[in-house]
Design an enzyme around this catalytic site. Structure first.
Site, PDB file in Angstrom:
ATOM      1  N   ASP A   7      33.998  58.310  14.859  1.00 12.99           N
ATOM      2  CA  ASP A   7      33.713  57.037  15.522  1.00 12.99           C
ATOM      3  C   ASP A   7      32.389  57.141  16.285  1.00 12.99           C
ATOM      4  OD1 ASP A   7      34.417  54.389  16.594  1.00 12.99           O
ATOM      5  OD2 ASP A   7      34.719  55.460  18.474  1.00 12.99           O
ATOM      6  N   ASP A   9      30.956  54.386  19.203  1.00 11.93           N
ATOM      7  CA  ASP A   9      30.996  53.979  20.612  1.00 11.93           C
ATOM      8  C   ASP A   9      32.244  54.537  21.288  1.00 11.93           C
ATOM      9  OD1 ASP A   9      30.335  52.803  22.989  1.00 11.93           O
ATOM     10  OD2 ASP A   9      30.160  50.781  22.202  1.00 11.93           O
TER      11      ASP A   9
END
Length: 263
Positions: A7, A9
């Site tokens: 991932d 953010d």
């Protein structure tokens, strides 16, 4: 060989600030020639823009290592072969991905698809137009279900919040592309070229990253640097009803635990 779906953010950065050890983690992947892909639900930016943002934060990643929900949405539509006319509710990242895959943005005629992502200029007029197309039979595709997004100024409504209004008005449920949907996870795993059992999904959100990884048959690692933190992790795990394979303070902690498992 192990692969990693990572991932962005909350895992590598928060807004315009890099998360400690993020750059070193990417260097570790490169040093050991480990396959990886940065998988993001953010539909607003192109892979090139994401890579440029990471470079500004001192994290060196090629654009080819970035896979967005916009790219996954375009790939999904290509596989459906249900027409090439699209009414888009979204921003530049989504438009570029659709056009690059040969889709024509609607000129007012009834489209084959309504494709929606984050749109920070969303309006009543855009809501009305999307609903009318859906009422006339267009298929509804949503890049990602995130109701809220982190930003430098705090949380802001995400694509899922806009989708809630479109669904409420039209009565049409969308096909969801982004995490935790199996659609984006399957595409990302295919790009790595590895069996799902050999892939680790690493992220800060139990409900999207970890759930998506579990549904795809991958191993999962939750880092406590974003949505999940040391203060709320037990609450997050309980609300999701999930237990990741690893819970890590940060990406450096993941490397330590991963190396320990490997040995």
């Amino acid at each position: 060989m192990k692969g990693f779906l990572i991932d962005l953010d909350g895992t590598l950065y928060r807004g315009h600030e890099p998360i400690p050890h993020a750059a070193a983690f990417i260097q570790w992947l490169h040093q050991h020639k480990l396959k990886y892909l940065l998988v993001t639900n953010n539909s607003s930016r192109t892979p090139e823009q994401v890579a440029e943002h990471l470079q500004e934060l001192g994290i060196e990643v090629p654009a080819a290592a970035v896979y967005t929900s916009s790219q996954a949405a375009a790939q999904y539509l290509t596989e459906q072969r249900g027409g090439n006319r699209v009414h888009m509710v979204g921003e530049a990242g989504l438009r570029i991905a659709l056009e690059a895959s040969g889709f024509a943005l609607s000129d007012g005629t009834t489209p084959d698809y309504v494709v929606q992502g984050i749109d920070r200029s969303f309006s009543y007029e855009k809501l009305t137009e999307a609903v009318r197309h859906l009422k006339h039979g267009a298929t509804y595709v949503l890049t990602n279900p995130d109701r809220m997004l982190p930003s430098d100024g705090g949380l802001m409504p995400g694509a899922g919040s806009l989708a809630a209004s479109i669904t409420a008005a039209s009565g049409v449920e969308p096909v969801v592309i982004g995490k935790p949907s199996p659609i984006i996870m399957a595409y990302a795993i295919e790009r790595l070229g590895l069996p799902a059992a050999d892939v680790w999904v690493i992220g800060d959100n139990v409900h999207t990253d970890i759930r998506g990884g579990r549904l795809a048959g991958c191993r999962t690692a939750l880092v406590l640097t974003g949505v999940a933190t040391a203060d709320n992790v037990q609450e997050q795990l309980a609300s999701a009803g999930l237990t990741p394979d690893l819970v890590c303070d940060d990406l450096q902690h993941f490397i330590e635990l991963f190396n320990g498992m490997d040995s």
